[in-house]
Design an enzyme around this catalytic site. Structure first.
Site, PDB file in Angstrom:
ATOM      1  N   ASP A 295       0.839  -1.191   0.000  1.00 53.29           N
ATOM      2  CA  ASP A 295       0.000   0.000   0.000  1.00 53.29           C
ATOM      3  C   ASP A 295       0.881   1.251   0.000  1.00 53.29           C
ATOM      4  O   ASP A 295       1.341   1.664   1.044  1.00 53.29           O
ATOM      5  CB  ASP A 295      -0.967  -0.007   1.186  1.00 53.29           C
ATOM      6  CG  ASP A 295      -0.322  -0.401   2.515  1.00 53.29           C
ATOM      7  OD1 ASP A 295       0.799  -0.966   2.530  1.00 53.29           O
ATOM      8  OD2 ASP A 295      -0.954  -0.151   3.547  1.00 53.29           O
ATOM      9  N   GLU A 479      12.222   0.990   7.978  1.00 52.36           N
ATOM     10  CA  GLU A 479      11.131   0.221   7.380  1.00 52.36           C
ATOM     11  C   GLU A 479      11.398  -0.116   5.921  1.00 52.36           C
ATOM     12  O   GLU A 479      11.053  -1.193   5.443  1.00 52.36           O
ATOM     13  CB  GLU A 479       9.869   1.062   7.505  1.00 52.36           C
ATOM     14  CG  GLU A 479       8.637   0.503   6.844  1.00 52.36           C
ATOM     15  CD  GLU A 479       7.530   1.525   6.785  1.00 52.36           C
ATOM     16  OE1 GLU A 479       6.367   1.112   6.728  1.00 52.36           O
ATOM     17  OE2 GLU A 479       7.823   2.748   6.784  1.00 52.36           O
TER      18      GLU A 479
END
Length: 521
Positions: A295, A479
């Site tokens: 996403d 991340e």
């Protein structure tokens, strides 16, 4: 596809309608989310961006019943931004961001730093708390870090790789039990352990987590197998199935709701406004994109470029179906060990059938890649992505296709700093130039399984160097990374987070693979 089948397939595609996924009944149970509970107050807080991150308010804990808070809000509305923020702070305990401790300027070895982070990222079991969106969990677990304060589904498998390397089998077993408990309550593993995530799941890695278990308890094994079979029912339900013209049934991503995501409410409203399509259709597609874990990505865009064209439920993805093949094989193996030969035979057949469908519909012979089938255009979407590695990773790919796909990955996706997510620059975080830890490991393990350890080591060495470079510069494990410039990644709806669960796990797994860091038990 074989040449002899092209004419028949073209005729069938023209004549046979494909399943329309949007609107199909979903098996996900209805659970009240912050948007449901706080209505006009929720919308005002999110749309007016009272907090910079839309996830802040949905993670806040109410100090009194929702009905009383909303009634009080209605009495005092309208409020300016300052008054609205003061009202929220008076009625909710608002969370902060989890900041990982920074090592000294003389950085300890990265493996030692990761070992020191596990306790920081570990959370105790959760009981249901009035006014909280957090779901109850029976055992301790590890969170990613930063804005991600809860356990996440597919993240956790990659985190567990590091826990395994560092001898934390207790956390692995506990997290598996947490996920099993979620399946038992909701019929699937939610995206994350929050009420606002229950309407969707994430890529089904539970069977791979179970593969890391060391339990010999027959009762535990039976309970886990039952959960895995129930999860399979979720993914093969009508709501997440597309039937192709030859009768093949393959899965797609979805979501039970067609409203803006609670945690990204304003962003989803604005995206839908920028589209000419029905608002509910766009919002459901955004939710389905979130279920994919990617996403967002050009994979899900009808024009390959703009988020407003997202149509995720109309895409049959290679990664999801490769994972379901692996799940079906795992259920067959577990059932056979439990003495249930009929169930084992049934799931073996399901796996073989799915593999044939993937090889027929999701293999691009000209591009030597696995791709995503567009049910509207009735063809594979263009473009190579790291999802092409999944059929290699789960063992679905035929020998010939695995060899060809490995060559393509080595030639086009392995960048100077690791494995690219895609070859398209869109500004979205799941596109070029970003590289993500889970996709590094899937690709590395897939290349190894395809017999290309040379390419696997190239990808592993380069990504590890990227992580090490940033760690020495900032003391952080991030991340995502820009694997073309070997620097922090960017794009998406929120700033790059540090902590970071799956990066920590994959780094430790890569170190062991390369023989650079022996495990300490």
């Amino acid at each position: 596809m074989r040449r002899i089948g092209v004419r028949w397939i073209a005729v069938a595609l023209a004549a046979a309608p494909l399943a329309t996924p949007v609107g199909a009944r979903d098996t996900a149970p209805a659970v009240a989310t912050p948007a449901d509970l706080y209505g006009p107050l929720f919308e005002a807080v999110q749309m007016r961006r009272i907090f910079p991150d839309g996830k802040t308010f949905v993670d806040a804990v109410a100090k009194r019943p929702a009905q009383a808070i909303v009634a009080d809000y209605r009495k005092h509305a309208p409020m300016d931004d300052a008054a609205l923020k003061a009202f929220v702070l008076a009625n909710f305990a608002v969370p902060g961001i989890l900041t990982a401790p920074q090592p000294s300027a003389a950085r300890p070895p990265i493996a030692d730093h990761i070992r020191a982070l596990w306790p920081v990222l570990t959370r105790a079991a959760i009981r249901a708390e009035p006014g909280s969106s957090a779901l109850a969990l029976p055992r301790p677990f590890v969170v990613p870090g930063g804005r991600f304060r809860e356990i996440y589904y597919w993240d956790s498998y990659f985190t567990m790789l590091g826990l395994q390397a560092d001898g934390r089998q207790d956390l692995i077993e506990g997290m598996i039990d947490d996920f099993v408990s979620l399946v038992e309550r909701y019929g699937h593993v939610p995206n994350g352990a929050r009420t606002y995530y229950v309407s969707r799941s994430q890529p089904p890695f539970l069977y791979l987590m179970m593969g890391l278990s060391r339990t010999n308890d027959p009762a535990v094994k039976a309970r886990r197998l039952a959960a895995l079979k129930r999860e399979h029912e979720f993914w093969t339900s009508a709501a997440r199935t597309t039937r192709l013209p030859d009768g093949s049934a393959l899965a797609h991503y979805g979501d039970a709701r067609s409203t803006p995501r609670d945690e990204s409410w304003r962003e989803d409203v604005e995206t839908a406004r920028g589209s000419s399509r029905p608002v509910a259709e766009v919002q459901n597609a955004l939710r389905a994109g979130a279920e994919s874990g990617w996403d967002f990505s050009s994979r899900w865009f009808a024009d390959g470029r703009r988020l407003a064209t997202i149509d995720t439920p109309h895409i049959v993805p290679a990664d999801l179906n490769a994972l379901l093949y692996g799940q079906e094989r795992a259920i067959a193996t577990m059932s056979r060990k439990a003495g249930d030969t009929s169930t084992a035979a049934r799931f073996d057949t399901l796996a073989v059938t799915r593999a044939k469908a993937v090889e027929r519909w999701l293999w691009d012979a000209k591009g030597a890649r696995y791709g995503d089938f567009d049910t509207k255009r009735r063809t594979l979407r263009p473009g190579l992505t790291a999802a092409s590695a999944y059929p290699l990773f789960t063992g679905l790919a035929s020998t010939a296709h695995a060899k060809a796909a490995a060559e393509t990955i080595g030639r086009r996706l392995i960048a100077p700093g690791g494995v690219r997510t895609s070859l398209v620059v869109t500004g979205q975080q799941w596109d070029r130039p970003n590289g993500w830890a889970p996709l590094q490991w899937v690709t590395i393990a897939g290349l190894r399984r395809a017999g290309r350890d040379d390419l696997a080591r190239r990808a592993a060495t380069r990504f590890l160097a990227t992580v090490e470079r940033e760690y020495q510069a900032s003391g952080k494990l991030l991340e995502k990374y820009d694997v073309e410039e070997s620097r922090p990644g960017g794009g998406g709806e929120y700033p790059t987070q540090d902590g970071f669960g799956w990066t920590n796990g994959v780094v430790r797994a890569i170190q062991l693979y390369l023989g650079e860091s022996p495990a300490r038990h």
